[in-house]
Design an enzyme around this catalytic site. Structure first.
Site, mmCIF file in Angstrom:
data_model
loop_
_atom_site.group_PDB
_atom_site.id
_atom_site.type_symbol
_atom_site.label_atom_id
_atom_site.label_comp_id
_atom_site.label_asym_id
_atom_site.label_seq_id
_atom_site.Cartn_x
_atom_site.Cartn_y
_atom_site.Cartn_z
ATOM 1 N N SER A 178 8.201 96.111 30.698
ATOM 2 C CA SER A 178 8.662 96.982 31.782
ATOM 3 C C SER A 178 8.990 98.391 31.300
ATOM 4 O O SER A 178 9.184 99.291 32.113
ATOM 5 C CB SER A 178 9.895 96.364 32.467
ATOM 6 N N LYS A 221 16.546 99.176 30.570
ATOM 7 C CA LYS A 221 16.013 100.026 31.650
ATOM 8 C C LYS A 221 16.557 101.439 31.466
ATOM 9 O O LYS A 221 17.471 101.669 30.687
ATOM 10 C CB LYS A 221 16.475 99.498 33.021
#
Lengths: 424, 147
Positions: free
Chosen positions: B68, B105
């Site tokens: 990701s 993230k």
């Protein structure tokens, strides 16, 4: 400006270390077991809340732990030692002087600011340890070590104090001291506590204010010093340079009883290798050494034996120490004994700088230097590539007796293959 | 008067031990009789720890799993250097604790709301106001990626 003594320690240190590096354990009850997965030696706050008692043998608590969904971990010393170093390093940067007192507690000295209030400093330090290391700490502040110790207790026991208490800057200090039973005062043993109670002294405040004459007659200068400390005189200085060790011991319980001479020899060899490493790290040499073994004290027919030898020339050379120790193994071994533990004790230690030469034993300076260089090389290889990279054959290759650590977590901060995984 | 002797003791190393990896820039192995003209200029070497670790006590390593964050140059299997002492400001790549695991993230502010954004269009952003038990564990400062 007044000097203040602080006692700073980590709450539930082993359990907190486990929670700090494993997100699955945050907010969950965790207990850590002693060597060989024997007893519960640390409980996270969540495990405490479940009423799990300290020191309970694992086999007794096992069913309850499983029923309550408690996470159980073996002692992971690689992790705790690294986290301890990080904590002490952080504390050192925030105080004027630091005495590392144990793996999870330290005494510190700081100056009281003009306004007198150290609570903002304490709150900042607690937040720092929490954020940078994920460790909850408690801070006790006082005019002496003994006061700091009591304040630390009050910081932890009294929930509203939120892990921080200053005996030197609080209203009602006496009332707080009265909440501490005489048995819980640092430095008061069971006998002395009993004596105090017989004389109507039942808590820390009463000890501070009792007549010093009888206390001195009973407990001597040590008792008097404790009383002076409680009155706010710092009698025990910070110990900033630990004194050199007088002896070094390596001992372990076996995961299962061993009965053969060969296995006992392997175990003793392993401990000698470890003890030699420790000596070299401490820059010391041993002039004599002992080895011992024993059966379990809980099994009838207790057997225990030790043997010692003296070295002509003090040494920290693994080979020399093995040569001295291994012949002793035959003297302590007895067949048909279910041996549960063995150990090695290095005694009469000397600094490496002051080697006493022996009149009758020649020692070639060049030979000694070559051996030192060899030991250095082995130590740095083992430090760098992991313990046991270079090993003595006497220690055996596949030992079935090493410590039981069935629930060992990972060396998450010190071994690259063990670092935590982050999902991206 | 009592003399303070503590300064005579060698300082105790309190910082976590780092093992310097020196890459020597010049050597001393020169045939006898011909001293190297460079020997006076030998430097101490390059220590990658100095480059990657600014706060040794609060720096931890983590292993990356998943794709990701590919757009930020962080790939599956990479080694991540995380500093827990830094403030998690918007724009920084952070390690968050979410559902009992570590999540990597980028922290961003979108229309006044903080959120965690992947660097890969196949992952939707996560609004921080919608998950209350989320906490930021540390700030990623370097990634070590094998070629």
């Amino acid at each position: 400006m007044a000097q203040v003594t602080a006692l700073i320690d980590a709450n539930n240190f082993y359990a907190s270390c486990e929670q700090s590096l494993d997100p699955a354990l945050i907010g969950r009850p965790v207990v850590v077991l002693s060597n060989n997965d024997g007893c519960i030696v640390a409980r996270s706050a969540e495990a405490r809340a479940l009423g799990i008692a300290m020191g309970t043998p694992y086999f007794k608590a096992r069913a309850t732990l499983e029923r309550c969904g408690v996470v159980v971990r073996s002692s992971n010393y690689a992790l705790y030692a690294d986290m301890s170093q990080r904590l002490m390093s952080l504390l050192e940067s925030q105080v004027e002087e630091l005495e590392v007192y144990s793996i999870d507690e330290a005494f510190a000295r700081i100056s009281r600011p003009a306004a007198g209030d150290l609570l903002p400093w304490g709150r900042r330090l607690r937040a720092l340890a929490r954020r940078n290391l994920g460790l909850p700490i408690a801070i006790g502040l006082g005019a002496s070590k003994s006061q700091a110790k009591l304040a630390n207790r009050l910081a932890k026991v009294e929930a509203p104090h939120a892990g921080l208490f200053d005996l030197g800057h609080c209203s009602n200090g006496d009332r707080w001291l009265e909440t501490i039973a005489i048995e819980d005062v640092w430095g008061i043993g069971r006998k002395l506590a009993h004596w105090c109670r017989m004389h109507g002294v039942c808590n820390a405040r009463e000890l501070r204010d009792m007549a010093s004459g009888p206390l001195r007659a009973k407990a001597g200068v040590v008792g008097l010093r404790l009383q002076r400390e409680l009155q706010g005189h710092a009698c025990l200085p910070l110990d900033l340079a630990p004194s050199p060790k007088q002896e070094t011991c390596v001992s372990r319980s076996f995961s299962r009883p061993i009965t053969s001479l060969g296995e006992l020899r392997e175990a003793v060899a392993t401990y000698v290798v470890r003890a030699s490493e420790k000596l070299r790290k401490q820059h010391q040499r041993a002039a004599s050494l002992s080895v011992y073994t024993r059966t379990s004290p809980f099994v009838p027919g207790f057997y225990s034996r030790s043997a010692s030898t003296h070295l002509d020339l003090p040494s920290n050379d693994t080979q020399t120490l093995l040569n001295a120790a291994l012949p002793l193994v035959e003297r302590i071994f007895q067949p048909h004994r279910q041996l549960a533990k063995a150990g090695v004790l290095m005694e009469h230690l000397q600094d490496t700088e002051q080697l006493q030469h022996h009149l009758l034993v020649p020692c070639g300076e060049a030979q000694l230097q070559r051996r030192d260089a060899l030991m250095n090389t082995i130590d740095s290889l083992n430090r760098r590539y992991g313990r046991g990279t270079v090993q003595w054959a006497a220690c055996g290759l596949r030992s079935g007796w090493t410590m039981r650590r069935e629930r060992l977590g990972r060396a998450a901060t010190t071994r690259l293959t063990d670092v935590p995984v982050v999902q991206a | 008067m009592e003399i303070d002797r503590s300064f005579l003791q060698p300082p105790q190393p309190l910082r976590p031990q780092r093992m310097p990896q020196h890459l020597p820039l010049a050597g001393e192995r020169v045939a006898a009789g011909f001293p190297s003209p460079a020997d006076d200029y030998v430097d101490v070497g390059i220590d990658l720890n100095d480059q990657l670790i600014h706060h040794p006590t609060s720096t931890f390593f983590l292993r990356v799993s998943g794709d990701s964050m590919n757009g930020a140059g962080i790939h599956d299997g990479d080694l991540l250097v995380v500093d827990r002492s830094l403030d998690p400001r918007p724009g920084r790549v952070v390690v968050a604790v979410l559902d009992g695991g570590f999540t990597l993230k980028r922290l961003t502010r979108h229309q006044g709301r903080l959120r965690l954004e992947a660097a890969n269009p196949s992952y939707p952003p996560l609004d921080l106001q919608s998950c209350d038990d989320m906490q930021i564990w540390g700030v990623a400062i370097h990634v070590i990626h094998p070629l």
